[in-house]
Write a protein that holds these residues in place. Structure first.
Motif, short mmCIF file in Angstrom:
data_model
loop_
_atom_site.label_atom_id
_atom_site.label_comp_id
_atom_site.label_asym_id
_atom_site.label_seq_id
_atom_site.Cartn_x
_atom_site.Cartn_y
_atom_site.Cartn_z
N ALA A 1 23.09 -1.69 -7.24
CA ALA A 1 23.90 -2.87 -7.54
C ALA A 1 23.04 -4.13 -7.52
O ALA A 1 23.22 -5.03 -8.35
CB ALA A 1 25.05 -2.99 -6.53
N THR A 2 22.10 -4.18 -6.58
CA THR A 2 21.18 -5.32 -6.53
C THR A 2 20.35 -5.40 -7.81
O THR A 2 20.20 -6.48 -8.40
CB THR A 2 20.25 -5.19 -5.31
OG1 THR A 2 21.04 -5.19 -4.12
CG2 THR A 2 19.26 -6.35 -5.26
N LYS B 1 27.31 -9.54 -6.15
CA LYS B 1 25.89 -9.90 -6.06
C LYS B 1 25.51 -10.89 -7.17
O LYS B 1 24.67 -11.77 -6.97
CB LYS B 1 25.02 -8.64 -6.12
CG LYS B 1 25.10 -7.80 -4.85
CD LYS B 1 24.32 -6.50 -4.99
CE LYS B 1 24.45 -5.64 -3.73
NZ LYS B 1 23.56 -6.05 -2.65
N ILE B 2 26.12 -10.75 -8.36
CA ILE B 2 25.90 -11.73 -9.43
C ILE B 2 26.42 -13.10 -8.99
O ILE B 2 25.76 -14.13 -9.17
CB ILE B 2 26.60 -11.28 -10.73
CG1 ILE B 2 25.91 -10.05 -11.31
CG2 ILE B 2 26.61 -12.42 -11.75
CD1 ILE B 2 26.63 -9.44 -12.50
N TYR B 3 27.61 -13.09 -8.39
CA TYR B 3 28.21 -14.33 -7.88
C TYR B 3 27.29 -15.00 -6.86
O TYR B 3 27.07 -16.21 -6.89
CB TYR B 3 29.57 -14.01 -7.27
CG TYR B 3 30.27 -15.17 -6.62
CD1 TYR B 3 30.85 -16.18 -7.39
CD2 TYR B 3 30.37 -15.26 -5.23
CE1 TYR B 3 31.50 -17.25 -6.79
CE2 TYR B 3 31.01 -16.32 -4.62
CZ TYR B 3 31.58 -17.31 -5.40
OH TYR B 3 32.23 -18.37 -4.81
N GLU C 1 21.03 -4.08 -10.80
CA GLU C 1 21.86 -4.38 -11.97
C GLU C 1 22.30 -5.84 -11.99
O GLU C 1 22.34 -6.47 -13.05
CB GLU C 1 23.09 -3.46 -11.98
CG GLU C 1 24.04 -3.69 -13.14
CD GLU C 1 23.47 -3.37 -14.51
OE1 GLU C 1 24.13 -3.70 -15.52
OE2 GLU C 1 22.35 -2.80 -14.59
N ALA C 2 22.61 -6.40 -10.82
CA ALA C 2 22.98 -7.81 -10.76
C ALA C 2 21.82 -8.69 -11.19
O ALA C 2 21.99 -9.64 -11.98
CB ALA C 2 23.42 -8.16 -9.34
N GLN C 3 20.62 -8.38 -10.71
CA GLN C 3 19.44 -9.15 -11.12
C GLN C 3 19.23 -9.05 -12.62
O GLN C 3 18.94 -10.06 -13.28
CB GLN C 3 18.21 -8.61 -10.38
CG GLN C 3 18.20 -8.90 -8.90
CD GLN C 3 17.06 -8.20 -8.18
OE1 GLN C 3 16.40 -7.32 -8.73
NE2 GLN C 3 16.84 -8.56 -6.92
N TYR C 4 19.40 -7.87 -13.16
CA TYR C 4 19.19 -7.67 -14.60
C TYR C 4 20.20 -8.47 -15.42
O TYR C 4 19.83 -9.14 -16.39
CB TYR C 4 19.29 -6.18 -14.94
CG TYR C 4 19.15 -5.91 -16.42
CD1 TYR C 4 17.90 -5.93 -17.04
CD2 TYR C 4 20.27 -5.64 -17.21
CE1 TYR C 4 17.77 -5.70 -18.40
CE2 TYR C 4 20.14 -5.41 -18.57
CZ TYR C 4 18.89 -5.43 -19.16
OH TYR C 4 18.77 -5.20 -20.50
N GLN C 5 21.48 -8.42 -15.03
CA GLN C 5 22.50 -9.14 -15.80
C GLN C 5 22.29 -10.65 -15.74
O GLN C 5 22.50 -11.35 -16.74
CB GLN C 5 23.90 -8.76 -15.31
CG GLN C 5 24.30 -7.34 -15.68
CD GLN C 5 25.78 -7.09 -15.48
OE1 GLN C 5 26.62 -7.97 -15.65
NE2 GLN C 5 26.12 -5.85 -15.13
N VAL C 6 21.88 -11.15 -14.60
CA VAL C 6 21.60 -12.58 -14.49
C VAL C 6 20.40 -12.96 -15.36
O VAL C 6 20.42 -13.98 -16.07
CB VAL C 6 21.36 -12.98 -13.02
CG1 VAL C 6 20.81 -14.40 -12.93
CG2 VAL C 6 22.63 -12.85 -12.22
N GLU C 7 19.36 -12.13 -15.33
CA GLU C 7 18.18 -12.40 -16.16
C GLU C 7 18.52 -12.33 -17.64
O GLU C 7 17.97 -13.09 -18.44
CB GLU C 7 17.07 -11.40 -15.82
CG GLU C 7 16.47 -11.60 -14.44
CD GLU C 7 15.56 -10.47 -14.02
OE1 GLU C 7 15.41 -9.50 -14.82
OE2 GLU C 7 15.02 -10.52 -12.91
#
Length: 287
Positions: free
Chosen positions: A187-188, A276-278, A190-196
């Motif tokens: 999850a960490t 995590k995105i939030y 994937e969240a980093q990837y989506q934000v990037e």
């Protein structure tokens, strides 16, 4: 004239899993290569019973490890099958592949899509849209690579692929504790990837990733649907996804074990990604 096959298996402290994986792989007429990233248990000793092709390479992430193996191992086969230690080659898949490679494969075919049969706490998860789920684990040497993503990577094949009707078993967890710890880590990532991706949305155009297409092959279609999912608002999308998956796609037919799986993997995991995105967005605003 027959085709030749190499199998690549990644390992790290997999003494619980690796023997069953190797036993299943031994059904295939293939050379087995193991790439280990520093196992401190009995993994290497177990592997040595099945193959002498054991190599060591530090692990950075899954994609880099896969692509290092494809580019640096002394492979001789014309085809490559990529497995993880928790994968099992079914007898049906072994028989089909041995038959396919006993002859020359049509030159326009550069890869095969194989479905994973997810096993969760000793139960096959058949419903909720989770089966069949196709992956391009098998391709001609030189015509495939792993997407450079931190999570949810697929193999990208250059050229035409063909769907097989037999499966790889994917034993995704040995305990709920392990499942939760692994998915928290993923999850960490994937969240980093989506934000990037918000700052680099053109990455798909570079040809590094599986192209999302509604009317493409099963992997391209799933990537298209994932892109549609990502367009929905945070915290709303996991609710909608779970309802569709559990009720409309009949996930409830997987029983009590299925309820645990679909809730954790289909709702909790995706809600955690959104949380995590939030968190990342709030931290970015402080800077």
């Amino acid at each position: 004239m027959s085709e030749s096959l190499d199998i690549i298996i990644l390992t790290f402290n997999e003494e619980r899993n690796i023997e069953a994986c190797l036993q299943s792989a031994a059904q295939l007429k293939a050379n087995i290569f193991v790439v280990d990233s520093g196992s401190a248990d009995q993994t290497i000793a177990i592997c040595q019973k099945y193959t002498s092709n054991i190599f060591h390479h530090p692990f950075e992430n899954y994609a880099l490890q896969r692509n290092w193996a494809l580019g640096n191992l002394p492979l001789t086969g014309s085809w490559v099958l990529n497995l993880d230690a928790d994968h099992r080659v079914t007898p049906e898949l072994a028989a089909q592949l041995n038959g396919i490679f006993s002859e020359k494969v049509a030159p326009e075919i550069n890869g095969f899509l194989i479905s994973r049969r997810t096993m969760f706490i000793n139960k096959w998860i058949r419903h909720g849209g989770h089966y069949p789920t196709y992956h391009a684990n098998l391709f001609r040497r030189g015509f495939g690579m792993c997407e450079e993503k931190l999570y949810d990577q697929h193999f990208k094949v250059t050229g035409k692929t063909q769907v097989l009707k037999t499966d790889i078993i994917d034993v995704i967890t040995d305990s709920l504790t392990s499942f939760i710890n692994r998915h928290n880590h993923w999850a960490t990532l994937e969240a980093q990837y989506q934000v990037e991706q918000q700052n680099a949305p053109a990455l798909d155009d570079k040809g590094q990733l599986v192209h999302p297409r509604l009317f493409g092959n099963p992997m391209e279609r799933r990537r298209y649907l994932k892109k549609r999912y990502e367009a929905f608002p945070l915290f709303v999308r996991p609710v909608i996804y779970f309802i569709i998956r559990y009720f409309f796609k009949l996930g409830f037919l997987d029983g009590t074990t299925g309820l645990v799986f679909h809730f954790l993997q289909g709702f909790w995991f995706r809600f955690l990604i959104d949380a995590k995105i939030y968190e990342l967005r709030k931290e970015a605003k402080k800077q």
